[in-house]
Design a protein around this motif. Structure first.
Motif, PDB file in Angstrom:
ATOM      1  N   VAL A 152       8.178   6.260   6.024  1.00 56.59           N
ATOM      2  CA  VAL A 152       8.618   4.723   5.582  1.00 56.59           C
ATOM      3  C   VAL A 152       9.509   4.681   6.323  1.00 56.59           C
ATOM      4  O   VAL A 152      10.352   4.431   5.529  1.00 56.59           O
ATOM      5  CB  VAL A 152       6.799   4.222   5.415  1.00 56.59           C
ATOM      6  N   LEU A 153       9.884   3.839   7.139  1.00 59.19           N
ATOM      7  CA  LEU A 153      11.650   3.210   6.991  1.00 59.19           C
ATOM      8  C   LEU A 153      11.563   1.599   6.590  1.00 59.19           C
ATOM      9  O   LEU A 153      12.562   1.467   5.749  1.00 59.19           O
ATOM     10  CB  LEU A 153      12.141   2.935   8.177  1.00 59.19           C
ATOM     11  N   GLU A 154      10.643   1.143   6.893  1.00 60.90           N
ATOM     12  CA  GLU A 154      10.596  -0.564   6.484  1.00 60.90           C
ATOM     13  C   GLU A 154       9.825  -1.314   6.601  1.00 60.90           C
ATOM     14  O   GLU A 154       8.362  -1.166   7.299  1.00 60.90           O
ATOM     15  CB  GLU A 154      11.635  -1.132   7.762  1.00 60.90           C
ATOM     16  N   ARG A 155       9.389  -2.436   5.425  1.00 62.27           N
ATOM     17  CA  ARG A 155       7.653  -3.225   5.888  1.00 62.27           C
ATOM     18  C   ARG A 155       8.031  -4.494   6.432  1.00 62.27           C
ATOM     19  O   ARG A 155       8.549  -4.845   6.620  1.00 62.27           O
ATOM     20  CB  ARG A 155       7.306  -3.635   5.070  1.00 62.27           C
ATOM     21  N   VAL A 156       7.200  -4.672   8.185  1.00 61.88           N
ATOM     22  CA  VAL A 156       8.414  -5.278   9.139  1.00 61.88           C
ATOM     23  C   VAL A 156       6.755  -6.435   9.371  1.00 61.88           C
ATOM     24  O   VAL A 156       6.954  -6.939  10.102  1.00 61.88           O
ATOM     25  CB  VAL A 156       8.374  -5.140  10.420  1.00 61.88           C
ATOM     26  N   PRO A 165       0.679  -1.923   0.132  1.00 65.53           N
ATOM     27  CA  PRO A 165       0.072   0.119   0.056  1.00 65.53           C
ATOM     28  C   PRO A 165       1.226   1.150   0.244  1.00 65.53           C
ATOM     29  O   PRO A 165       0.584   2.298  -0.700  1.00 65.53           O
ATOM     30  CB  PRO A 165      -0.311  -0.148   1.317  1.00 65.53           C
ATOM     31  N   VAL A 166       2.206   1.302   0.841  1.00 67.95           N
ATOM     32  CA  VAL A 166       3.035   2.504   0.885  1.00 67.95           C
ATOM     33  C   VAL A 166       4.420   2.123   0.183  1.00 67.95           C
ATOM     34  O   VAL A 166       4.405   0.753   0.605  1.00 67.95           O
ATOM     35  CB  VAL A 166       3.382   3.346   2.042  1.00 67.95           C
ATOM     36  N   ASP A 167       5.586   2.843   0.147  1.00 71.25           N
ATOM     37  CA  ASP A 167       6.745   2.244  -0.840  1.00 71.25           C
ATOM     38  C   ASP A 167       7.356   2.912   0.999  1.00 71.25           C
ATOM     39  O   ASP A 167       6.679   3.977   1.748  1.00 71.25           O
ATOM     40  CB  ASP A 167       7.116   2.575  -1.309  1.00 71.25           C
ATOM     41  N   VAL A 168       8.673   2.267   0.365  1.00 73.70           N
ATOM     42  CA  VAL A 168       9.571   2.299   1.320  1.00 73.70           C
ATOM     43  C   VAL A 168       9.767   4.355   1.210  1.00 73.70           C
ATOM     44  O   VAL A 168      10.688   3.721   0.170  1.00 73.70           O
ATOM     45  CB  VAL A 168      10.602   1.461   2.299  1.00 73.70           C
ATOM     46  N   GLY A 169      10.690   4.613   2.754  1.00 75.67           N
ATOM     47  CA  GLY A 169      10.788   6.386   1.749  1.00 75.67           C
ATOM     48  C   GLY A 169       9.771   7.110   1.806  1.00 75.67           C
ATOM     49  O   GLY A 169       9.954   8.637   1.320  1.00 75.67           O
ATOM     50  N   GLU A 170       8.403   6.760   1.554  1.00 74.95           N
ATOM     51  CA  GLU A 170       7.238   7.721   1.448  1.00 74.95           C
ATOM     52  C   GLU A 170       6.592   8.180   2.856  1.00 74.95           C
ATOM     53  O   GLU A 170       7.049   7.215   3.765  1.00 74.95           O
ATOM     54  CB  GLU A 170       6.482   6.883   0.666  1.00 74.95           C
ATOM     55  N   TYR A 197       4.319  -1.482   9.481  1.00 76.14           N
ATOM     56  CA  TYR A 197       5.529  -0.644   8.455  1.00 76.14           C
ATOM     57  C   TYR A 197       6.328   0.198   9.920  1.00 76.14           C
ATOM     58  O   TYR A 197       5.262   0.131  10.826  1.00 76.14           O
ATOM     59  CB  TYR A 197       4.958   0.022   7.794  1.00 76.14           C
ATOM     60  N   ARG A 198       8.019  -0.025   9.588  1.00 79.33           N
ATOM     61  CA  ARG A 198       8.322   0.840  10.093  1.00 79.33           C
ATOM     62  C   ARG A 198       8.513   2.505  10.598  1.00 79.33           C
ATOM     63  O   ARG A 198       8.471   2.337   9.163  1.00 79.33           O
ATOM     64  CB  ARG A 198       9.039   0.589  10.677  1.00 79.33           C
ATOM     65  N   VAL A 199       7.753   3.148  11.035  1.00 82.78           N
ATOM     66  CA  VAL A 199       7.701   4.519  10.690  1.00 82.78           C
ATOM     67  C   VAL A 199       8.503   5.646  11.319  1.00 82.78           C
ATOM     68  O   VAL A 199       8.307   5.740  13.275  1.00 82.78           O
ATOM     69  CB  VAL A 199       6.699   4.996  10.476  1.00 82.78           C
ATOM     70  N   ASP A 200       9.185   6.387  10.839  1.00 84.92           N
ATOM     71  CA  ASP A 200       9.820   7.651  11.724  1.00 84.92           C
ATOM     72  C   ASP A 200       8.432   8.468  12.455  1.00 84.92           C
ATOM     73  O   ASP A 200       7.837   8.922  11.531  1.00 84.92           O
ATOM     74  CB  ASP A 200      10.702   8.021  11.198  1.00 84.92           C
ATOM     75  N   TYR A 201       8.833   8.438  13.775  1.00 87.15           N
ATOM     76  CA  TYR A 201       7.094   9.284  14.253  1.00 87.15           C
ATOM     77  C   TYR A 201       7.251  10.198  13.940  1.00 87.15           C
ATOM     78  O   TYR A 201       5.910  11.201  13.760  1.00 87.15           O
ATOM     79  CB  TYR A 201       7.344   8.683  16.083  1.00 87.15           C
ATOM     80  N   ARG A 202       8.770  10.947  13.757  1.00 80.40           N
ATOM     81  CA  ARG A 202       8.354  13.159  13.618  1.00 80.40           C
ATOM     82  C   ARG A 202       7.962  13.175  12.666  1.00 80.40           C
ATOM     83  O   ARG A 202       7.380  13.650  11.449  1.00 80.40           O
ATOM     84  CB  ARG A 202       9.643  13.083  13.897  1.00 80.40           C
TER      85      ARG A 202
END
Length: 129
Positions: free
Chosen positions: A117-121, A68-73, A108-113
């Motif tokens: 999107v950092l990684e699909r886990v 649904p989303v790409d890493v880096g989005e 997904y692992r996502v940067d909170y600030r």
């Protein structure tokens, strides 16, 4: 008095009748009727996934669905659910400013600030997912 009567009637409706009990234990002289139960469409597939003994399973080639989303989005704020109990799903604890977010059927692992999107886990989660 009326509430006791209602409770008694409700309980009597849930208790099996003598005839149905005799059919289940196969008492001679009792006429029983067998009603076929419809099998849900994915019952065999589910039995294969959970490893039910005696189930004839065949390998089914599945086409991978697009992510649904790409890493880096960057995600829109308030659009997706943050997962609060990562340990229940077998994922490492949240740290270093990132969180887990559920996007459709994936984790997904996502940067909170920045909400990047950092990684699909999803594949790292256990069977509770």
């Amino acid at each position: 008095m009326i509430s006791r009567l209602i409770t008694l009637l409700a309980l009597s409706a849930t208790i099996p009748t003598l005839a149905s009990a005799q059919c289940r234990i196969n008492v001679p002289g009792v006429a029983c009727m067998t009603v076929p139960v419809a099998t849900p469409p994915n019952a065999t597939e589910r039995s294969c996934r959970i490893g039910v003994p005696g189930t004839a399973c065949k390998a089914v080639a599945r086409t991978p669905r697009p992510a649904p989303v790409d890493v880096g989005e960057f995600l829109e704020r308030g659009e997706y659910s943050m997962m609060m109990n990562a340990r229940y799903y077998g994922l490492p604890d949240v740290r270093d400013g990132w969180v887990y977010m559920q996007i459709e059927d994936d984790i997904y692992r996502v940067d909170y600030r920045s909400h990047e999107v950092l990684e699909r886990v999803t594949d790292q989660a256990n069977r509770n997912w």
